[in-house]
Design an enzyme around this catalytic site. Structure first.
Site, PDB file in Angstrom:
ATOM      1  N   GLN A  11      33.605  46.689  29.053  1.00  0.00           N
ATOM      2  CA  GLN A  11      32.729  46.656  30.514  1.00  0.00           C
ATOM      3  C   GLN A  11      33.217  46.251  31.675  1.00  0.00           C
ATOM      4  OE1 GLN A  11      29.875  47.641  29.864  1.00  0.00           O
ATOM      5  NE2 GLN A  11      29.444  48.131  27.902  1.00  0.00           N
ATOM      6  N   ASN A 192      37.359  44.899  36.852  1.00  0.00           N
ATOM      7  CA  ASN A 192      39.213  43.856  37.826  1.00  0.00           C
ATOM      8  C   ASN A 192      39.521  42.458  36.489  1.00  0.00           C
ATOM      9  OD1 ASN A 192      39.102  46.361  38.642  1.00  0.00           O
ATOM     10  ND2 ASN A 192      39.641  45.106  40.858  1.00  0.00           N
ATOM     11  N   ARG A 193      38.158  41.988  35.186  1.00  0.00           N
ATOM     12  CA  ARG A 193      38.661  40.548  35.234  1.00  0.00           C
ATOM     13  C   ARG A 193      39.355  39.673  36.163  1.00  0.00           C
ATOM     14  NH1 ARG A 193      36.225  43.782  31.603  1.00  0.00           N
ATOM     15  NH2 ARG A 193      36.519  43.932  29.380  1.00  0.00           N
ATOM     16  N   LEU A 194      38.888  39.505  37.611  1.00  0.00           N
ATOM     17  CA  LEU A 194      39.316  38.444  37.189  1.00  0.00           C
ATOM     18  C   LEU A 194      37.744  37.740  37.757  1.00  0.00           C
ATOM     19  CD1 LEU A 194      41.721  39.818  40.306  1.00  0.00           C
ATOM     20  CD2 LEU A 194      41.537  38.531  37.826  1.00  0.00           C
TER      21      LEU A 194
END
Ligand SMILES: Cc1cc2nc3c(=O)[nH]c(=O)nc-3n(C[C@H](O)[C@H](O)[C@H](O)COP(=O)(O)O)c2cc1C
Length: 214
Positions: A11, A192-194
């Site tokens: 996701q 973006n996993r940030l």
């Protein structure tokens, strides 16, 4: 093995952000706001969380329903003689973790657990449906039982025992715990996993706030 390659499940979180400008300086206010969002989000059990305790040097976790929070901290109810009850008697340090998938949010709370007052436990016990009150008498939570029929027999016994009682008494072993928080981390999924992570830590009676790397 199933047909789905779970390593491909992914996701990208895009719904919300948690900036220093948006977040409250007080983590209890921040929790209150996020909890309110969770209540309105359609999540089936927004008050479900994972409660972790320590047994010797082993972590133990299970899902529990949060039943209240206020300036003191976070309250849940259980059987004081259960595994978790023994673990909290041995080591009062523990953790609550909430995951609100529809909001792409996690909250992790660490601190010290204490039993709430008898009066507060009674008040909640008597607010529950009568069947749940009798259920508390039936279950010696976390003990091994020979079979399901043991529960049915005990249920029949306690239904008979309390049939003429207007009020089912609260078993001594049943009641609430309060988690007094020492740190609370709010995690907001971002692209973006940030992700955004704000950690509040109690220093004396002041909450310090820091951003953590995702
Ligand atoms: C959605 C959900 C909610 C639960 N809520 C509670 C609860 O509020 N209190 C409780 O004692 N157990 C609750 N349980 C059961 C616990 O997960 C656990 O099985 C039980 O408390 C025994 O844990 P212990 O052996 O570690 O003491 C719930 C389980 C689920 C799946």
């Amino acid at each position: 093995m199933g047909d789905t390659d779970i390593s491909k499940l992914r996701q990208n979180y895009t719904k919300h952000e948690l900036t220093e400008q948006l977040a409250s300086l007080d983590p209890m206010s921040q929790f209150s706001e996020w909890f309110d969002n969770a209540l309105k989000s359609g999540i089936l059990e927004p008050n479900a969380m994972v409660l972790s305790t320590i047994s010797g040097n082993k972590p133990k976790s299970r899902v529990i329903l949060l039943k209240g929070f206020d300036a003191r901290g976070f309250v849940f109810f259980t059987n004081y003689s259960s595994h978790k009850g023994h673990e909290l008697a041995e080591n009062a340090f523990g953790n609550m973790t909430f995951f609100w998938d529809q909001l792409e949010r996690q909250v992790r709370i660490e601190g010290i657990f204490e039993k709430i007052s008898l009066e507060e436990s009674q008040e909640y016990f008597w607010s529950r449906p009568r069947e749940s009150q009798i259920g508390a008498w039936v279950s010696n939570q976390s003990e091994v039982i020979a079979g399901r029929e043991i529960l049915d027999e005990k249920l029949a016994y306690f239904q008979e025992k309390f049939k003429n009682e207007a009020v089912v008494p609260k078993p001594e072993y049943w009641g609430g715990y309060l988690l007094r928080p020492e740190s609370i981390e709010f995690w907001q999924g971002r692209p973006n996993r940030l992700h955004d992570r704000l950690l509040y830590t109690l220093e004396g009676n002041i909450w310090k706030r820091e951003r953590l790397s995702p």
